[in-house]
Design a protein around this motif. Structure first.
Motif, short mmCIF file in Angstrom:
data_model
loop_
_atom_site.label_atom_id
_atom_site.label_comp_id
_atom_site.label_asym_id
_atom_site.label_seq_id
_atom_site.Cartn_x
_atom_site.Cartn_y
_atom_site.Cartn_z
N ASP A 1 0.73 -1.08 -0.02
CA ASP A 1 0.03 -0.01 0.04
C ASP A 1 0.69 1.41 -0.01
OD1 ASP A 1 0.77 -0.48 2.41
OD2 ASP A 1 -0.84 0.38 3.36
N MET A 2 1.94 1.21 0.70
CA MET A 2 2.84 2.63 0.86
C MET A 2 3.74 2.49 -0.49
SD MET A 2 2.47 4.10 3.68
CE MET A 2 3.93 5.02 3.45
N VAL A 3 3.91 1.28 -1.21
CA VAL A 3 4.73 1.46 -2.40
C VAL A 3 3.99 2.02 -3.41
CG1 VAL A 3 5.64 -0.22 -4.42
CG2 VAL A 3 6.17 -0.68 -1.84
N PHE A 4 2.67 1.59 -3.52
CA PHE A 4 1.81 2.12 -4.40
C PHE A 4 1.26 3.63 -4.22
CE2 PHE A 4 0.30 -2.34 -5.24
CZ PHE A 4 1.09 -2.47 -6.33
N LYS A 5 1.47 4.09 -3.05
CA LYS A 5 1.17 5.46 -2.54
C LYS A 5 2.06 6.32 -3.12
CE LYS A 5 -0.20 8.26 1.46
NZ LYS A 5 0.94 9.13 1.72
N VAL A 6 3.57 6.02 -2.72
CA VAL A 6 4.54 6.79 -3.51
C VAL A 6 4.45 6.82 -4.91
CG1 VAL A 6 7.19 6.78 -3.46
CG2 VAL A 6 6.19 6.18 -1.22
N LEU A 7 4.30 5.77 -5.57
CA LEU A 7 4.34 5.73 -6.96
C LEU A 7 3.14 6.67 -7.48
CD1 LEU A 7 4.94 2.12 -8.01
CD2 LEU A 7 6.45 3.96 -7.91
N ARG A 8 2.10 6.66 -6.63
CA ARG A 8 0.86 7.65 -7.23
C ARG A 8 1.49 9.12 -6.96
NH1 ARG A 8 -4.47 4.25 -5.64
NH2 ARG A 8 -4.92 3.83 -7.95
N GLU A 9 1.76 9.37 -5.74
CA GLU A 9 2.36 10.57 -5.43
C GLU A 9 3.28 11.56 -6.16
OE1 GLU A 9 0.69 10.43 -0.57
OE2 GLU A 9 2.69 10.35 -1.00
N THR A 10 4.41 10.49 -6.72
CA THR A 10 5.28 11.08 -7.42
C THR A 10 4.92 10.72 -9.10
OG1 THR A 10 6.29 8.79 -7.39
CG2 THR A 10 7.01 10.43 -5.98
N SER A 11 3.54 10.38 -9.39
CA SER A 11 3.40 10.25 -10.75
C SER A 11 4.11 9.53 -11.52
CB SER A 11 3.09 11.57 -11.59
OG SER A 11 2.32 12.48 -10.90
N THR A 12 4.71 8.20 -10.83
CA THR A 12 5.67 7.27 -11.61
C THR A 12 5.21 5.92 -11.59
OG1 THR A 12 6.92 6.94 -9.63
CG2 THR A 12 7.96 8.56 -10.80
N ILE A 13 3.91 5.78 -11.53
CA ILE A 13 3.43 4.51 -11.47
C ILE A 13 3.57 3.89 -12.97
CG2 ILE A 13 0.99 5.04 -12.05
CD1 ILE A 13 0.23 3.09 -9.68
N ASP A 14 3.46 4.73 -14.07
CA ASP A 14 3.49 4.17 -15.25
C ASP A 14 4.67 4.06 -15.91
OD1 ASP A 14 4.31 6.81 -15.30
OD2 ASP A 14 3.33 7.56 -17.00
#
Length: 301
Positions: free
Chosen positions: A153-166
């Protein structure tokens, strides 16, 4: 003077366009991979360029970007004050001048330690946070986030907040069926996933099949011998999953490893053998040498 100004303007415009194109490349590259449009093998630098910088460091990331590696693999742990930091081990003993578990320290305390390089010598580099790493990687290189299974959950949170999930692939666990994963975690629909499967596991095919409905999953098979029956199925073209292979050490690839390729100069018996399985990524501790090999075979741009 006017002509010189025009030439300079054109150069700056070209540089800007090139930068924009490069900035878009990681997300586009990853999208192409999962649409099965990519025909080359992408190089994944294990823990960054750790032979030339401390593993999992900002310098390792910088080196990976400058040398043109397709992806940097990094590992994450949770600090005592719930910040995701980039660290492979549960303790900081091996890689820093400190002692103890990562989770025993706050981020402020962790930042006081310094990282060691591959020879065990102390450097001036600090332990980076996952956020710092993702922001530095944004638009420049693909990232594989490993060791965050307990804090997805924290990993995905960081990726979303930094706009790097893609531009990231997240390891979600070993031999875990998709239904079990989603029952335990909220997995964003836009996230790219990786599941590790042991080729000795009799249920390997069942685990792989459970991810068939998720078109953003890559399978990472590991094997300490190359004669397993399960390996044959990975070469089948029908319903073949996207594959990530490792050339790191023999227990992950049945002896077809980096040292065999470089130190024994048996590249065909190591990297060549692995490439026959048509992986989309090959993770290596020898990224520069692997890139040269792939380019010679027309398998890397």
């Amino acid at each position: 003077m006017k002509n010189n100004y025009q030439i300079l303007s054109n150069i700056l415009l070209f540089a800007t366009l090139t930068s924009v194109s490069f900035a878009q490349r990681p997300a586009e590259k990853l999208s192409a991979v999962f649409q099965q449009k990519n025909k080359t093998v992408l190089v994944a630098a294990h823990r960054g360029d750790w032979r030339n910088a401390p593993e999992n460091s900002m310098q390792a990331l910088s080196n990976s970007i400058e040398k043109g590696f397709d992806l940097m693999e990094l590992d994450v742990k949770m600090s005592r004050d719930s910040v995701m930091v980039v660290m492979h081990d549960n303790t900081i003993d091996r890689t820093t001048n400190g002692k103890g578990k990562v989770g025993d320290y706050t981020l402020e305390e962790l930042k006081k330690f310094r990282l060691k390089n591959g020879l065990g010598r102390l450097t001036e580099h600090q332990i980076p946070t996952m956020r710092e790493m993702m922001l530095a990687a944004k638009g420049k290189i693909l990232i594989n986030v490993d060791k965050g299974n307990d804090h997805l959950d924290m990993v995905f949170k960081v990726l979303r907040e930094t706009s790097t999930i893609d531009q990231a692939i997240v390891n979600v666990g070993d031999n875990i069926p998709y239904g079990e994963l989603t029952a335990k975690n909220t997995v964003p629909k836009e996230a790219y996933l990786m599941v590790v499967v042991n080729a000795k596991n009799k249920d390997m095919q069942a685990v792989i099949s459970s991810y068939a409905s998720n078109k953003k999953t890559v399978i990472q098979p590991i094997f300490d011998t190359d004669t397993l029956v399960n390996l044959k199925s990975l070469k089948e073209t029908k319903n073949k999953p996207l594959i990530w292979l490792n050339s790191l050490w023999p227990s992950l690839n049945g002896g077809h490893d980096d040292d065999r390729a470089v130190e024994k100069n048996e590249k065909e018996e190591s990297w060549g053998w692995l490439i026959a399985y048509r992986p989309i990524f090959l993770q290596t501790d020898r990224p520069s040498e692997l890139m040269i090999y792939l380019k010679k075979r027309g398998l890397h741009l």
